[in-house]
Scaffold this active site. Structure first.
Site, PDB file in Angstrom:
ATOM      1  N   GLY A   1       0.833  -1.189   0.000  1.00  0.00           N
ATOM      2  CA  GLY A   1       0.000   0.000   0.000  1.00  0.00           C
ATOM      3  C   GLY A   1       0.872   1.244   0.000  1.00  0.00           C
ATOM      4  O   GLY A   1       2.068   1.190   0.306  1.00  0.00           O
ATOM      5  N   CYS A   2       0.277   2.374  -0.343  1.00  0.00           N
ATOM      6  CA  CYS A   2       1.064   3.603  -0.429  1.00  0.00           C
ATOM      7  C   CYS A   2       1.599   4.022   0.931  1.00  0.00           C
ATOM      8  O   CYS A   2       2.775   4.352   1.069  1.00  0.00           O
ATOM      9  CB  CYS A   2       0.250   4.718  -1.081  1.00  0.00           C
ATOM     10  SG  CYS A   2      -1.428   4.889  -0.451  1.00  0.00           S
TER      11      CYS A   2
END
Lengths: 347, 347, 347, 347
Positions: A150-151
């Protein structure tokens, strides 16, 4: 150039899909052969993304129509929960880079608990490799399926994993106060992402309950060699791109902020996409916008025995599509920076 | 209406000056008699702030030209370091509400250390009252000179002081991760505040070194009955107004996030300008924009024994000019909400 | 205060509904008795608009549940096409201020042509009065049903009607290049209004086809005493509020830009909500944000025989909800500025 | 690769300087040898632009220190009025691409009238070639000194020149309503460009008096074969990059909007950086952000005999630095798209 790498992008109508296309346009070895978007199938890509009108791209098709056997690499940029079943049907030899959350959590029970349903491809999950390139390069090099982080985890793990690994910070007191532009939420058409709802304001969301928390904890536990839990408090910022994580850490023993900076500096010295800033310099998302670069700065805290570690990335680039391409390069033994040499765009 | 309150605003060319004018326009008892702006003296206010063109306002004069004896209240919205000498020359009977940092720090040595020069009016400093209305109302009611808190301290102290006072959180582990729109820096013409430098990005600044830290510590120490130090990490957000402080706290004993919410809820139950949100509701700067309201939310932390307390204000209203008027109302025994009943403006 | 004016707002969940509530909160004679929002019926208003949490407001109900006989005024802030049938059922004595497009076009065939279906309350349409207050005050004073102008027509008609009426500009060559913030489109949840789609960019929309064109033409034809057609080219601007129309006009005979300014200045001299700027001053939406003010500036053109007339409003205030309240004040013979005395908010 | 092209950038501390560096980083033949910035001389480029920290760049020097004889090309990104004297001293063989306004106006009297002082290098002015690549490619190919157009003229001339050349539109009735992001004004530190002054608002500026008007008129007169004057009305938009010109034109004879689209389509059919959109498609600055592309759309007008032609560019790319590199490529007989193949960045 030898034979091009034949690429398919599933879920090309989302922002990460469009970003993959933008970046792959500059990749000398890549050729986009398939773009899927089930709801827009039959349309040209520029009907969905007019900024790509001048590119020579295949029309959008449904994923069922795609011929996977004619591809070398598939990027899955589908919504969470929808990659699993599709990946399960892909031919074994196809290299898969998944940008969704579907294969990030190694423990399928944890997955079920946080995503609300049983995993649909547990046998592929077992072989999936967590794709934070700098921290897992060797395994990625041998992987058939890479689960891109995920970012938020990308930024937080770059900042914290080497410190836990080196024992420079305490694993029991990690506070990750994070800020993201709106594209972190994808192209979801919801009231909360309207311009008028987001502009001129800031608010936290998902405090203590965001799905990126268990993902960070999984990887930080590996680095620490012990179970780690984190505070994770994300905020929505009125900007398109960019993500900043401000990590408030307790130093181990008599370690100092300078030690933190040194550990990170040494760890990333040879990395093309991580920049540890010298003392006094401040990370900013503007400094990495549009590029695959991560920028990390370290600050002494006024509270004795603590430090602040700040990491900035572009959530669509290093935080998703850029890192996905970086992983593809590693999987195919290409030079890791191929297609990712864009300088940041400022202003 | 009885005789109006005759008001002077020093430093009317800054954003807090303009906000004072906007808010006082709706105050039924107030009449603006003097507006000073030494560099723009001789001009009408609308030459500096065209949005005020339709108001009937006195022209700008230098502060030396102002006749203080003809005023009841002087608001000082001058840059830090310039109020002291001017306030020292004001007549004793004039009520002074200072929006600068000049009289906030009770200890003149601390002032000198953080602001880089000796205090120029230490004798007035001794009588100055710290103007966080909700926490210091009685003293403000008797004060001749009120030092309005900084915008960050306003939000942080509203969130934390009652908790330290009640012993609900530990005083030794306060992490204040803060976010502000650009008007928090005033109308300073510097490169770092240009639209192109601020837009589409976020970065921290002054980490561990911001002047609002000693101010918070002074007041939190009072609440805790012991010396308190804080982490204070502010960030610049691409928006005009609004300030959010995310306070990461360690709970005392076996206190819970629910206890934190209850303590704050009881403390502010009768307050017109502080709103403690019910469980599950999220503070947002949009909810208070343009108003004197502060909004506080409490969240359980994933880390056991911790909680997250978030406060949102409009930095120009409750964070400076609104609170200044609130203080004036208290000093003059007017109804505290006079001139401050504007609802927030959204979107 | 005598008996309060009992007010109902239909469609309180839209931005114009919320703006009516914000502004009426400051109206000394008004009391909100009914708020309808069929999809959110049963919820408190602050569930839809958290910024209004501290107001004492009735819960949302369906419009079918509302008791119209207990109200003095109904504001209809419903989507276009839905007011007609509801207004047709309202009791005769109820004053109705409609903010939708439903009753703006006097000719029901024109309505049908532009809105794609037959008018459902043609008999009420006949009695509806076009509610641009400054241009139609007397008729509004006697009206039972007022159709508030669209936001673009409000700005364009204020700029152009007096000039056509006075014969200062040619009616056959009116080019209206307009710019609006996103709230002009309401709270519609569509991809095109997402922050990431609107931020950091500008584009025209509905060129030559926008529904505000026939509305402008209807009113400008009245002013000119002849059929008038206009170019109308709107653009979407990355901001929440504000609307600017840049009118490129051909001067009649040997009229000059100075004549244009003089005609407008004389026409609006006594108007509390229209400000004609002196030569050299420039209208800006920031100067009117949050207020009911319109600001008009006139510039000579480099093309001989032409001028540029620019008008700025807040689309949610003078462009809709503010003007609606202004009309209510006129309908009820209250002082026209009641509830509308807010100064603009800048920054 | 053969010997690299040795490049110097004068005025590297401005936004166009930084954009040159960003774009040249992807130019396979270019090598930046000299960066000048007289006020920051002695510092590394990343002290001025931290986003370029990872690039290997020469330190900033004063322009007096630069050795022009060791360069092939000099880009002058200096403020208006300062290029002339410096260019006059450059060696004859050095290819010069000037991004300022200094050599754009062929008539030195017109220059003096609009820029307020006599031209300081009239002899070099005589040889300067106006650098709108698509319209002047042959001359640019032979030029030693190219004067790159202003950002607004670039967009307006691309839209209008072919139409005047073909006689499709009337030359006496050109209304150019333009909109630009803030970087169009450079990195000037002035109050009017502060975030808080620009955010959440729009206003026109320089109406009828902007210096880009005579520049457009010079080139449009050439295309029309007769003296042309234009209305030019620019507006400032709260965004960093992007420029949109909305040209309101009168059609010649019985030409239609379709004819306009066809003329432009044929004219630019083979151009890599101009995209004429099909009927119904709308230009948007987002579609060209960060790229050298111009996008043009044509719309029928409601006014008979008129049309609307809209062009969108990125003011820093095609509007200045991108076009400057395009011109360099032409001057050096390189492939014109070298270094300019970046796809637009959206969001």
């Amino acid at each position: 150039m030898s034979d091009p790498i034949r690429i398919g992008i599933l879920g090309a109508s989302g922002y990460t899909g469009a970003e993959l296309v933008r970046l792959l346009a500059g990749h000398p070895d890549a050729q986009i052969r398939v773009l899927t978007a089930n709801q827009q199938a039959g349309q040209p890509m520029h009907a969905v993304y007019p900024h790509l009108r001048s590119m020579d791209l295949p029309d959008l098709v449904t994923w069922e129509e795609a011929d996977w056997s004619a591809l070398d690499v598939a990027f899955c940029a589908l919504p969470h929960g929808t990659s699993q079943a599709i990946v399960a049907q892909m031919p074994a030899g196809l290299k898969v880079v998944d940008l969704s959350a579907d294969f990030r959590l190694r423990d399928v029970d944890t997955y079920a608990a946080w995503y609300g349903k049983a995993h649909q491809a547990p046998e592929r999950q077992r072989d999936a490799v967590y794709g934070l390139t700098e921290l897992n390069r060797t395994a990625i090099g041998h992987a058939g399926l890479v689960a891109c982080p995920g970012c938020y985890p990308t930024a937080a793990l770059l900042a914290l994993s080497p410190l836990l690994d080196a024992g420079t910070v305490e694993p029991g007191d990690l506070i990750i106060d994070a800020k993201s532009g709106v594209t972190g939420a994808g192209r979801k058409v919801t009231q909360g992402l309207l311009f008028a709802e987001v502009g001129e304001g800031i608010h936290p969301y998902g405090v203590g309950k965001h799905r990126h928390a268990p993902e960070m904890e999984q990887e930080l536990s590996l680095a620490a060699g012990a179970d780690v839990r984190v505070n994770f408090t994300p905020h929505l910022i009125p900007m398109n791109r960019g993500e900043l994580v401000t990590c408030h850490v307790r130093l181990a023993g008599d370690a100092t902020a300078g030690d933190v900076r040194r550990v990170l500096g040494e760890r990333y010295d040879a990395e093309p996409f991580v920049r540890v800033l010298p003392e006094g310099a401040t990370p900013a998302t503007r400094n990495v916008r549009g590029s695959n670069m991560a920028e990390i700065g370290v600050f002494p805290d006024r509270l004795p025995g603590r430090a602040v570690v700040v990491a900035a990335i572009d959530n669509l680039a290093k935080g998703s599509s850029g890192q996905a391409i970086q992983n593809m390069n590693v999987m195919l033994a290409l030079h890791e920076t191929r297609g990712l040499e864009l300088q940041p765009m400022f202003p």
